[in-house]
Design a protein around this motif. Structure first.
Motif, PDB file in Angstrom:
ATOM      1  N   TYR A 118       3.428  -8.796  11.405  1.00 19.26           N
ATOM      2  CA  TYR A 118       4.816  -9.246  12.191  1.00 19.26           C
ATOM      3  C   TYR A 118       4.062 -10.736  12.427  1.00 19.26           C
ATOM      4  CZ  TYR A 118       6.972  -4.874  12.128  1.00 19.26           C
ATOM      5  OH  TYR A 118       7.436  -3.579  11.931  1.00 19.26           O
ATOM      6  N   ASN A 119       4.550 -11.833  12.117  1.00 20.12           N
ATOM      7  CA  ASN A 119       4.036 -13.157  12.221  1.00 20.12           C
ATOM      8  C   ASN A 119       2.730 -13.109  12.294  1.00 20.12           C
ATOM      9  OD1 ASN A 119       6.966 -14.123  12.749  1.00 20.12           O
ATOM     10  ND2 ASN A 119       6.610 -12.887  14.759  1.00 20.12           N
ATOM     11  N   GLU A 120       2.072 -12.597  11.089  1.00 22.41           N
ATOM     12  CA  GLU A 120       0.629 -12.886  10.903  1.00 22.41           C
ATOM     13  C   GLU A 120      -0.371 -11.642  11.797  1.00 22.41           C
ATOM     14  OE1 GLU A 120       1.149 -16.786  10.306  1.00 22.41           O
ATOM     15  OE2 GLU A 120       1.847 -15.263   8.794  1.00 22.41           O
ATOM     16  N   LYS A 121       0.469 -11.021  12.787  1.00 21.51           N
ATOM     17  CA  LYS A 121      -0.271 -10.057  13.350  1.00 21.51           C
ATOM     18  C   LYS A 121      -0.206  -8.707  12.825  1.00 21.51           C
ATOM     19  CE  LYS A 121      -0.613  -8.658  18.239  1.00 21.51           C
ATOM     20  NZ  LYS A 121      -0.126  -7.215  18.058  1.00 21.51           N
ATOM     21  N   PRO A 122      -1.224  -7.987  12.509  1.00 21.15           N
ATOM     22  CA  PRO A 122      -1.289  -6.866  11.834  1.00 21.15           C
ATOM     23  C   PRO A 122      -0.701  -5.558  12.435  1.00 21.15           C
ATOM     24  CG  PRO A 122      -3.715  -7.432  11.986  1.00 21.15           C
ATOM     25  CD  PRO A 122      -2.663  -8.361  12.523  1.00 21.15           C
ATOM     26  N   ALA A 123       0.382  -5.143  12.000  1.00 19.05           N
ATOM     27  CA  ALA A 123       0.705  -3.730  12.361  1.00 19.05           C
ATOM     28  C   ALA A 123       0.145  -2.409  11.598  1.00 19.05           C
ATOM     29  CB  ALA A 123       2.127  -3.710  12.704  1.00 19.05           C
ATOM     30  N   ILE A 124      -0.033  -2.628  10.414  1.00 17.31           N
ATOM     31  CA  ILE A 124      -0.619  -1.531   9.695  1.00 17.31           C
ATOM     32  C   ILE A 124      -1.853  -2.254   8.967  1.00 17.31           C
ATOM     33  CG2 ILE A 124      -0.493  -0.543   7.272  1.00 17.31           C
ATOM     34  CD1 ILE A 124       1.294   0.736   9.680  1.00 17.31           C
ATOM     35  N   ARG A 125      -3.093  -1.326   9.205  1.00 20.96           N
ATOM     36  CA  ARG A 125      -4.324  -2.233   8.828  1.00 20.96           C
ATOM     37  C   ARG A 125      -5.029  -1.251   7.847  1.00 20.96           C
ATOM     38  NH1 ARG A 125      -6.653  -4.854  13.400  1.00 20.96           N
ATOM     39  NH2 ARG A 125      -5.308  -5.155  14.947  1.00 20.96           N
ATOM     40  N   LYS A 126      -5.145  -1.642   6.674  1.00 18.39           N
ATOM     41  CA  LYS A 126      -6.016  -1.194   5.410  1.00 18.39           C
ATOM     42  C   LYS A 126      -5.669   0.365   5.340  1.00 18.39           C
ATOM     43  CE  LYS A 126     -10.755  -1.668   3.577  1.00 18.39           C
ATOM     44  NZ  LYS A 126     -10.192  -1.912   2.455  1.00 18.39           N
ATOM     45  N   VAL A 127      -4.512   0.614   5.070  1.00 18.20           N
ATOM     46  CA  VAL A 127      -4.050   1.986   5.084  1.00 18.20           C
ATOM     47  C   VAL A 127      -4.039   2.509   3.384  1.00 18.20           C
ATOM     48  CG1 VAL A 127      -2.138   3.925   5.247  1.00 18.20           C
ATOM     49  CG2 VAL A 127      -2.929   2.009   7.209  1.00 18.20           C
ATOM     50  N   SER A 128      -4.676   3.624   3.311  1.00 14.88           N
ATOM     51  CA  SER A 128      -4.748   4.185   1.977  1.00 14.88           C
ATOM     52  C   SER A 128      -4.259   5.603   2.009  1.00 14.88           C
ATOM     53  CB  SER A 128      -6.265   3.981   1.147  1.00 14.88           C
ATOM     54  OG  SER A 128      -6.507   2.827   1.039  1.00 14.88           O
ATOM     55  N   THR A 144      12.147  -7.944   7.781  1.00 13.15           N
ATOM     56  CA  THR A 144      12.377  -8.420   9.295  1.00 13.15           C
ATOM     57  C   THR A 144      11.884  -9.585   9.304  1.00 13.15           C
ATOM     58  OG1 THR A 144      11.353  -6.143   9.821  1.00 13.15           O
ATOM     59  CG2 THR A 144      11.180  -7.677  11.283  1.00 13.15           C
ATOM     60  N   PRO A 145      12.458 -10.498   9.787  1.00 11.68           N
ATOM     61  CA  PRO A 145      11.982 -11.904   9.867  1.00 11.68           C
ATOM     62  C   PRO A 145      10.788 -12.188  10.460  1.00 11.68           C
ATOM     63  CG  PRO A 145      14.198 -11.673  11.046  1.00 11.68           C
ATOM     64  CD  PRO A 145      13.733 -10.262  10.648  1.00 11.68           C
ATOM     65  N   GLY A 146       9.742 -12.951   9.731  1.00 13.73           N
ATOM     66  CA  GLY A 146       8.460 -13.099  10.137  1.00 13.73           C
ATOM     67  C   GLY A 146       7.357 -12.088   9.630  1.00 13.73           C
ATOM     68  N   ALA A 147       8.189 -10.955   8.984  1.00 14.67           N
ATOM     69  CA  ALA A 147       7.298  -9.673   8.477  1.00 14.67           C
ATOM     70  C   ALA A 147       6.613 -10.143   7.082  1.00 14.67           C
ATOM     71  CB  ALA A 147       8.159  -8.586   8.646  1.00 14.67           C
ATOM     72  N   SER A 148       5.336  -9.598   6.852  1.00 11.54           N
ATOM     73  CA  SER A 148       4.857  -9.854   5.526  1.00 11.54           C
ATOM     74  C   SER A 148       3.900  -8.634   5.235  1.00 11.54           C
ATOM     75  CB  SER A 148       3.977 -10.972   5.311  1.00 11.54           C
ATOM     76  OG  SER A 148       2.954 -11.037   6.440  1.00 11.54           O
ATOM     77  N   ILE A 149       3.550  -8.471   3.728  1.00 22.25           N
ATOM     78  CA  ILE A 149       2.957  -7.095   3.418  1.00 22.25           C
ATOM     79  C   ILE A 149       1.893  -7.334   2.466  1.00 22.25           C
ATOM     80  CG2 ILE A 149       4.710  -6.805   1.728  1.00 22.25           C
ATOM     81  CD1 ILE A 149       4.507  -3.734   2.521  1.00 22.25           C
ATOM     82  N   LYS A 150       0.867  -6.753   2.532  1.00 20.67           N
ATOM     83  CA  LYS A 150      -0.186  -6.872   1.267  1.00 20.67           C
ATOM     84  C   LYS A 150      -0.819  -5.641   0.944  1.00 20.67           C
ATOM     85  CE  LYS A 150      -4.283  -8.460   2.544  1.00 20.67           C
ATOM     86  NZ  LYS A 150      -5.312  -9.032   3.456  1.00 20.67           N
ATOM     87  N   GLY A 151      -1.195  -5.613  -0.207  1.00 24.73           N
ATOM     88  CA  GLY A 151      -1.690  -4.306  -0.761  1.00 24.73           C
ATOM     89  C   GLY A 151      -0.676  -3.634  -1.929  1.00 24.73           C
ATOM     90  N   GLU A 152      -1.023  -2.460  -2.213  1.00 22.71           N
ATOM     91  CA  GLU A 152      -0.287  -1.813  -3.379  1.00 22.71           C
ATOM     92  C   GLU A 152       0.442  -0.515  -2.902  1.00 22.71           C
ATOM     93  OE1 GLU A 152      -2.387  -2.492  -7.578  1.00 22.71           O
ATOM     94  OE2 GLU A 152      -3.522  -1.225  -6.326  1.00 22.71           O
ATOM     95  N   ILE A 153       1.586  -0.110  -3.357  1.00 19.22           N
ATOM     96  CA  ILE A 153       2.289   0.900  -3.149  1.00 19.22           C
ATOM     97  C   ILE A 153       2.578   1.581  -4.348  1.00 19.22           C
ATOM     98  CG2 ILE A 153       4.088   2.247  -1.917  1.00 19.22           C
ATOM     99  CD1 ILE A 153       4.464  -0.008   0.322  1.00 19.22           C
ATOM    100  N   LEU A 154       2.023   2.377  -4.923  1.00 15.76           N
ATOM    101  CA  LEU A 154       2.347   2.878  -6.296  1.00 15.76           C
ATOM    102  C   LEU A 154       3.267   4.146  -6.328  1.00 15.76           C
ATOM    103  CD1 LEU A 154      -1.174   2.884  -8.082  1.00 15.76           C
ATOM    104  CD2 LEU A 154       0.545   1.171  -7.871  1.00 15.76           C
TER     105      LEU A 154
END
Ligand code: ADP
Ligand code: ADP
Length: 236
Positions: free
Chosen positions: A13-23, A56-66
């Protein structure tokens, strides 16, 4: 066998991580509980799985969800939400719609026009799967909000199931309900896993113990434990 394989997922949320490197691999046709203290990222995590998070405004996501080897982050979000249904904490039937129209609302949102008989069949089938048919079959043209809280939640489950999703996400689906309605929905959840994979956020350890085959524990945005529920809750 996994239906979802999450790889190195970060959600912000606005560059602040709420999920961190979850596999995490989510097993197919099983019930997986997502647990952990308030604010640890449970809701954010499941909202990543159907791409609601990105709205969500300001939200972003990185990684893969297969999802069966296809990265949903590269798919059309509308198609993703067609395959990945969701039920929320508070029952939220569309307030101006009848029970009938609530059940087929997913088709309307997708722009699919159903023939009357087909719609009738989908409505009955979804309400039966949600263990609500017998209670509402004579009042399909009453408003959804006329039902009790527990019935409204089962209506929302029927609405989610009507479009035949592969996965049903549930965000604390019983926390707004009384114990009797909760028991009924827990029974239904266990019944549903024959036909659909379920991921359920819950605060309630006893509930995870009753319904979940697997449990994932989050803490400060990280996945700290994952395994069969019986092993997670067994003190060595
Ligand atoms: P949980 O479901 O485990 O209670 P959440 O996924 O709701 O946790 O929240 C994870 C973190 O993200 C928390 O620190 C929370 O404050 C933050 N957060 C959640 N929603 C938003 C939002 N819309 N905007 C900014 N921060 C948010
Ligand atoms: P309006 O054009 O007034 O919005 P609706 O779309 O609400 O009309 O449709 C009127 C009735 O037709 C609804 O009450 C419902 O019973 C039926 N209906 C609506 N949408 C569908 C659909 N996608 N498939 C089948 N029947 C539908």
């Amino acid at each position: 066998l996994a239906i979802f394989e999450v790889r190195d997922l970060w959600a912000y949320y606005n560059e602040k991580p709420a999920i961190r490197k979850v596999s995490l691999k989510i097993p197919e046709k099983k019930i997986t509980a997502i647990m952990g203290p308030s604010g640890c990222g449970k809701t954010t995590f499941i909202r990543c799985l159907n791409r609601l998070h990105e709205l969500t405004p300001g939200a972003s996501i990185k990684g893969e969800i297969l999802l069966r080897d296809k990265n949903i982050l590269e798919m059309d979000p509308v198609l993703v939400r067609r395959k990945i249904g969701m039920v929320f904490q508070r029952p939220n039937p569309f307030p101006t719609m009848t029970i009938y129209d609530n059940v087929i609302a997913g088709y309307k949102l997708l722009g699919v026009r159903l023939k009357r008989e087909e719609a009738d069949r989908i409505v009955e089938e979804a309400l039966r799967k949600a263990a609500l048919w017998d209670e509402v079959k004579d009042s399909l043209h009453k408003r959804g909000t006329y039902l009790s809280g527990g019935q409204q939640q089962r209506l929302c489950i029927a609405r989610a199931l009507a479009v035949k999703p592969e996965v049903l996400l549930m965000d604390e689906p019983t926390s707004a309900l009384d114990p009797k309605s909760t028991a009924k929905i827990e029974e239904l959840i266990v019944e549903l896993k024959r036909s659909v994979t379920i991921v359920i956020v819950t605060h309630n350890i006893a509930q995870a113990g009753r319904v979940a085959d697997y449990t994932a524990f989050f803490y400060l945005g990280e996945l700290v434990e994952f395994g069969p529920t019986s092993e997670i809750f067994t003190v060595p």
